[in-house]
Design a protein around this motif. Structure first.
Motif, PDB file in Angstrom:
ATOM      1  N   ALA A  21      26.720  35.342  -1.134  1.00 38.26           N
ATOM      2  CA  ALA A  21      25.405  35.933  -0.882  1.00 38.26           C
ATOM      3  C   ALA A  21      25.349  36.698   0.424  1.00 38.26           C
ATOM      4  CB  ALA A  21      24.338  34.831  -0.884  1.00 38.26           C
ATOM      5  N   ASN A  22      26.251  36.392   1.348  1.00 41.56           N
ATOM      6  CA  ASN A  22      26.123  36.946   2.692  1.00 41.56           C
ATOM      7  C   ASN A  22      27.307  37.794   3.163  1.00 41.56           C
ATOM      8  OD1 ASN A  22      23.533  35.680   3.910  1.00 41.56           O
ATOM      9  ND2 ASN A  22      24.583  33.954   2.937  1.00 41.56           N
ATOM     10  N   TYR A  23      28.396  37.772   2.402  1.00 37.71           N
ATOM     11  CA  TYR A  23      29.580  38.487   2.868  1.00 37.71           C
ATOM     12  C   TYR A  23      30.109  39.441   1.802  1.00 37.71           C
ATOM     13  CZ  TYR A  23      29.653  35.316   6.836  1.00 37.71           C
ATOM     14  OH  TYR A  23      29.311  34.616   7.972  1.00 37.71           O
ATOM     15  N   ASP A  24      30.660  40.545   2.278  1.00 33.32           N
ATOM     16  CA  ASP A  24      31.250  41.550   1.404  1.00 33.32           C
ATOM     17  C   ASP A  24      32.526  40.996   0.778  1.00 33.32           C
ATOM     18  OD1 ASP A  24      31.769  44.236   0.337  1.00 33.32           O
ATOM     19  OD2 ASP A  24      33.353  44.298   1.846  1.00 33.32           O
ATOM     20  N   SER A  25      32.647  41.091  -0.545  1.00 31.67           N
ATOM     21  CA  SER A  25      33.769  40.480  -1.250  1.00 31.67           C
ATOM     22  C   SER A  25      35.103  41.163  -0.948  1.00 31.67           C
ATOM     23  CB  SER A  25      33.523  40.507  -2.762  1.00 31.67           C
ATOM     24  OG  SER A  25      33.358  41.852  -3.212  1.00 31.67           O
ATOM     25  N   LEU A  26      35.100  42.460  -0.630  1.00 37.23           N
ATOM     26  CA  LEU A  26      36.351  43.178  -0.375  1.00 37.23           C
ATOM     27  C   LEU A  26      36.883  42.929   1.032  1.00 37.23           C
ATOM     28  CD1 LEU A  26      38.512  45.285  -1.203  1.00 37.23           C
ATOM     29  CD2 LEU A  26      36.957  47.059  -0.317  1.00 37.23           C
ATOM     30  N   THR A  27      36.017  43.086   2.043  1.00 37.19           N
ATOM     31  CA  THR A  27      36.470  43.044   3.438  1.00 37.19           C
ATOM     32  C   THR A  27      36.234  41.709   4.120  1.00 37.19           C
ATOM     33  OG1 THR A  27      34.345  43.856   4.270  1.00 37.19           O
ATOM     34  CG2 THR A  27      36.009  45.505   3.655  1.00 37.19           C
ATOM     35  N   GLY A  28      35.372  40.874   3.537  1.00 32.56           N
ATOM     36  CA  GLY A  28      35.019  39.620   4.182  1.00 32.56           C
ATOM     37  C   GLY A  28      34.026  39.776   5.318  1.00 32.56           C
ATOM     38  N   LEU A  29      33.523  40.981   5.524  1.00 28.01           N
ATOM     39  CA  LEU A  29      32.537  41.225   6.579  1.00 28.01           C
ATOM     40  C   LEU A  29      31.140  40.841   6.102  1.00 28.01           C
ATOM     41  CD1 LEU A  29      33.669  44.777   7.792  1.00 28.01           C
ATOM     42  CD2 LEU A  29      34.145  42.589   8.908  1.00 28.01           C
ATOM     43  N   PRO A  30      30.212  40.591   7.041  1.00 30.49           N
ATOM     44  CA  PRO A  30      28.821  40.388   6.653  1.00 30.49           C
ATOM     45  C   PRO A  30      28.309  41.555   5.811  1.00 30.49           C
ATOM     46  CG  PRO A  30      29.116  39.788   8.939  1.00 30.49           C
ATOM     47  CD  PRO A  30      30.415  40.402   8.493  1.00 30.49           C
ATOM     48  N   ASN A  31      27.461  41.252   4.838  1.00 33.02           N
ATOM     49  CA  ASN A  31      26.893  42.316   4.019  1.00 33.02           C
ATOM     50  C   ASN A  31      25.530  42.736   4.572  1.00 33.02           C
ATOM     51  OD1 ASN A  31      25.090  40.305   3.235  1.00 33.02           O
ATOM     52  ND2 ASN A  31      26.020  40.021   1.211  1.00 33.02           N
ATOM     53  N   ARG A  32      24.822  43.559   3.827  1.00 28.88           N
ATOM     54  CA  ARG A  32      23.547  44.104   4.307  1.00 28.88           C
ATOM     55  C   ARG A  32      22.524  42.998   4.568  1.00 28.88           C
ATOM     56  NH1 ARG A  32      21.209  49.230   3.819  1.00 28.88           N
ATOM     57  NH2 ARG A  32      22.916  49.908   2.449  1.00 28.88           N
ATOM     58  N   ASP A  33      22.459  41.998   3.680  1.00 29.55           N
ATOM     59  CA  ASP A  33      21.470  40.923   3.855  1.00 29.55           C
ATOM     60  C   ASP A  33      21.726  40.139   5.145  1.00 29.55           C
ATOM     61  OD1 ASP A  33      20.187  41.588   1.526  1.00 29.55           O
ATOM     62  OD2 ASP A  33      21.282  40.139   0.294  1.00 29.55           O
ATOM     63  N   LEU A  34      22.988  39.769   5.389  1.00 27.36           N
ATOM     64  CA  LEU A  34      23.298  39.020   6.607  1.00 27.36           C
ATOM     65  C   LEU A  34      23.103  39.896   7.836  1.00 27.36           C
ATOM     66  CD1 LEU A  34      24.211  36.435   7.896  1.00 27.36           C
ATOM     67  CD2 LEU A  34      26.594  37.072   7.464  1.00 27.36           C
ATOM     68  N   LEU A  35      23.426  41.171   7.730  1.00 28.29           N
ATOM     69  CA  LEU A  35      23.196  42.101   8.843  1.00 28.29           C
ATOM     70  C   LEU A  35      21.718  42.122   9.216  1.00 28.29           C
ATOM     71  CD1 LEU A  35      24.012  44.529  10.741  1.00 28.29           C
ATOM     72  CD2 LEU A  35      23.365  45.988   8.803  1.00 28.29           C
TER      73      LEU A  35
END
Length: 447
Positions: A21-35
């Motif tokens: 829910a919170n991290y980008d599946s490709l890069t492992g970085l935070p996604n828009r929601d967590l940002l």
């Protein structure tokens, strides 16, 4: 299975759900929601303690060309590589999030202007290093970075993100591979662009759009071979606008397609009128710029063929100009339309050749008939050995592929003579004429 095992599995499942829910599946970085969550927290803390912070938009330059030409697997590898380098460059307390495609956002807590710009510079310079991608060994990626500051520029999350996005767009418009700090004038320019974008469809209906023509001439005979159709806007309150004044505001929007359709139809009608009046020289043609969006519809070539038939105009009187990135598209609709266009007898030119992402593979599979040498190479070729070498290489490549070359921006006899000696076929530029209204073109070149 015991209770402890059940609890362990439950916790692992919950942790995985939180991660998805919170991290980008490709890069492992935070996604828009967590940002967004972290940005709101950073705002609250910074307001409470009177700290400044920076928001950065980071875009990977020319990612679409890499993705389209080499495939999504290579594109994904590049994104993962860039993500790792971004994390390695930033502090442990900074946030780097991937919000989609090649778009990243960085949050720098407790950071003022000087430090933020130092980080931006480090990112632009540090990540412009060769990486080995399949098909492009030693590819050097570049970044465009836009910076907005709290509290200098805005006090809420949405506006800070908007201003950082505006700044990165300015960085891309200024040539890419650079960083730009948001300024008040950018917001004003954004408002002006929005105004032009909403006014332009009405301007087309009101007849405010004008065609200007710039002659194309044979370097050996100096005979006029044709003209490029360019557009001007006779704005009701801003006087005459050049394409640079309004095309950036509509690029990639349906308004651009509407405008391209207008100039295509008007140019064909103009040629038909000249033909009927018997004032068209042999082999004379008009070149018209079109975009990927224009020709990415299955009926585009059929529409053009019907238009030519309706006014009884030979297809050879028309030339379609496309930038390199359009020809590099793997879209079957675009390729089919271009092949149908050549079978019909319409010429196909690659505009500003050498300035985009060049993949020699498309040169052998696409049915083009002309390479246009960008004016920036022509302008500096007498002083710059590298620019001269680019011009020579393009002419040599064109001859090997049995297509013509045309040099843009030819202003002096010395430039024309050098291009002629190098084997360039045609040219256009102020040496013969700037773009002029249709009536003047008729008087001076068709009279």
């Amino acid at each position: 299975m015991d209770i402890q095992s059940d609890i362990t599995i439950l916790r692992e499942t919950q942790a995985q759900a939180i991660k998805l829910a919170n991290y980008d599946s490709l890069t492992g970085l935070p996604n828009r929601d967590l940002l967004n969550d972290r940005l709101e927290q950073l705002l609250r803390v910074s307001k409470r303690h009177n700290h400044g912070f920076a928001v950065m938009f980071v875009d990977l330059d020319h990612f679409k060309e890499v993705n389209d030409s080499l495939g999504h697997i290579v594109g994904d590898d590049l994104l993962v590589n860039i993500s790792k380098q971004l994390r390695a460059t930033l502090r442990s307390g900074d946030t780097i999030a991937r919000i989609g495609g090649d778009d990243f956002v960085v949050l720098l807590p407790e950071t003022r202007e000087a430090a933020a710009l130092e980080v931006a510079e480090k990112l632009v310079i540090g990540l412009h290093k060769p990486v080995n991608l399949p098909g492009i060994p030693g590819y050097a990626p570049s970044l465009s970075v836009g910076v907005a500051l709290f509290p200098d520029h805005a006090h809420d999350a949405d506006t800070l993100l908007k201003f950082a996005d505006t700044a990165v767009n300015q960085a891309k418009a200024s040539g890419r591979n650079r960083f730009v700090l948001y300024g008040q004038t950018m917001g004003e320019q954004l408002d002006a662009k929005f105004k032009l974008r909403t006014e332009l469809p009405l301007a087309i209906q009101r007849g405010e759009m004008l065609i200007y023509l710039q002659p194309k001439f044979d370097l050996n005979t100096r005979r006029i071979m044709g003209a490029e159709a360019l557009i001007r806007w006779q704005h009701s309150s801003l006087s005459l606008l050049s394409p640079a004044d309004f095309l950036p505001a509509i690029s990639g929007t349906p308004v651009m397609e509407e405008l391209d359709s207008w100039i295509l139809n008007e140019s064909v009608e103009l040629l038909a009128d000249w033909q009927q009046r018997g004032c068209l020289p042999t082999e004379f043609h008009i070149a018209i710029n079109q975009t990927a969006d224009d020709i990415n519809t299955s009926t585009w070539a059929d529409h053009l063929q019907a238009l030519l038939a309706r006014v009884d105009l030979p297809p050879a009187r028309l030339e379609i100009e496309l930038v390199e990135s359009v020809l590099a598209e793997n879209d079957s609709t675009i390729q089919n339309n271009l092949r149908q266009l050549r079978e019909l007898g319409v010429s196909l030119a690659i505009d500003d050749f050498g300035t985009g992402y060049s993949n020699l593979a498309y040169l052998t599979r696409m049915p083009f008939t002309l390479l246009k040498i960008d004016m920036r190479f022509v302008k500096n070729m007498q002083e710059s050995a590298s620019d001269l070498e680019v011009v020579k290489t393009i002419i040599t490549l064109a001859k090997a592929l049995d297509v013509r070359t045309l040099a843009e921006g030819v202003e002096t006899e010395e430039q024309a003579k050098l291009l002629q000696e190098l084997g360039c076929d045609w040219a256009q530029g102020y040496l013969v004429s700037p773009p002029i209204p249709v009536e003047e073109f008729e008087k001076y070149f068709l009279g």
